[in-house]
Design an enzyme around this catalytic site. Sequence first.
Site, PDB file in Angstrom:
ATOM      1  N   LYS A 157       0.859  -1.253   0.040  1.00 20.20           N
ATOM      2  CA  LYS A 157      -0.113  -0.026   0.009  1.00 20.20           C
ATOM      3  C   LYS A 157       0.950   1.197  -0.062  1.00 20.20           C
ATOM      4  CE  LYS A 157      -2.181  -1.870   3.464  1.00 20.20           C
ATOM      5  NZ  LYS A 157      -3.335  -2.333   4.750  1.00 20.20           N
ATOM      6  N   ASP A 193      -5.192  -7.231  10.167  1.00 21.28           N
ATOM      7  CA  ASP A 193      -6.616  -6.581  10.225  1.00 21.28           C
ATOM      8  C   ASP A 193      -7.504  -7.679   9.684  1.00 21.28           C
ATOM      9  OD1 ASP A 193      -5.413  -6.610   7.568  1.00 21.28           O
ATOM     10  OD2 ASP A 193      -6.343  -4.445   7.222  1.00 21.28           O
TER      11      ASP A 193
HETATM   12 MG    MG Z   1      -8.186  -0.937   8.215  1.00 19.43          MG
END
Ligand code: MG
Length: 452
Positions: A157, A193
């Site tokens: 990312k 996550d």
């Molecule tokens: Mg998140």
Amino acid sequence: MPYLSVSRILINTFESLDIPSSRIKRIVSDFRAEMSRGLCAQKSSLKMIPTYVDAPSGKEKGRFIALDLGGTNLRILELELAGNARIRSSFEKRFTLENKYTSGRQEDFFDFICECIQKFAEESKISLKAGLSLGFTFSFPIRQTGVSSGILLRWTKDFSVKGVEGKEVVGLLRKSLIKKGLNYIKIAALVNDTVGTLVARSYSDPDCDIGVILGTGTNACYRERISQIAKLKHNTLKTTNMIINIEWGNFNKLKLAPFDAELDKASVNPGEQILEKMVSGMYLGEIARIIIRDLAKEKILFGAADTTALNRRGVFVTRYLSDIEADSSNGLLKTQRLLRGLGIRNSTLRDRVLVKKICELVSRRGARLSAIVLAAVITKIDSRLLRKHTIAIDGTLYEKHPGYAQVIKATLNEIFGRKSAKIKLALTKDGSGKGAAITAAAIIRMKSKEVN
Ligand code: MG
Ligand code: ADP
């Protein structure tokens, strides 16, 4: 390029954004093959990382802080687990992760996180001295070395904080905590996550066996039978299942269109995270920008208007896709305003209809792809779809995009027919953070049982 008619160029563009039914089976079987290879440590684009954690029992209890480091935000939550499948979230604060931290020095990055914890404590009036335990959600690929430690395999990312890849991240955070005088905070769990999301939903829903992130990036995890994880050597879990972090964003058995190849080449990680680059919030807007820019170059869009603004990477963010696709105003005036904001002063209604169409096709392809790989995971768990499955999904793209969820549902229906009614998609807001707190509680509970 040989001369192509306007309609030919448009047909080519539309076709390259289409995933016909006939291609779905192939992607599902390629994904399944990559999953199997990943589970026995063979070369695969899917890391299939064992997490040493299983779904919670719902009896986990206590007060916790959750630190959720995503790709765009750092969220800090204070949570109270009641022990009867209920969670009370008492305070939450969000901090933006600025580029100077995400591409800067290791110390500055972890010091910034600690400063956020201090600010959070001040505003929420939590006494950190009470020795609260912390669950840390870290949304990047890590090799778990224990329930509260893990090594960062590589940044994704567009993160590029120096000196963290290959290092144990909890140790780095702890070092900063000590430096800032916050040494009484105990980091009890480190989770990905997706795992946090699965765990958060499972706390009150025993049918939940898959966790998915559709935010800045995309990834998923699922509950696998331990007997199926051939590469697992030292298992400390006493359960029959373990959550596997697929790291599905890196799936690479996909055909790239020219705009995908351009985006990939300009990214910080060319050749990696191919699925993520077609699916997630960090990239959808950029794909649309490249396509719209090319059509403007061919004078198929915006006639003679000045469109140089479209040459800049990143100007067309994914939120615009949501705004444009939701525009039902007469004459698409909201879209006109948005384009003006980008520096395109003159657009005709035809231009705006075409821009809207492109946005729809870009997000539709992303949603279809995520449904297809999700179908592959479901068939890995339950090949004949005999049981109910809840898919816990967290992430702003899924939450806010008008139609992303609908396309996923429709595609699952196309794949499984009537049986798709057994699959429930459950938006699990802030699940990634909540799950870290639940995991921390589960670990503390397990440890106290071992002692007694
Ligand atoms: Mg998140
Ligand atoms: P993180 O990935 O940092 O945990 P989120 O799940 O909140 O954070 O996702 C943030 C991403 O969601 C942004 O990077 C952006 O790409 C996307 N996003 C933000 N707002 C919208 C919107 N209205 N529609 C679609 N996508 C959005």
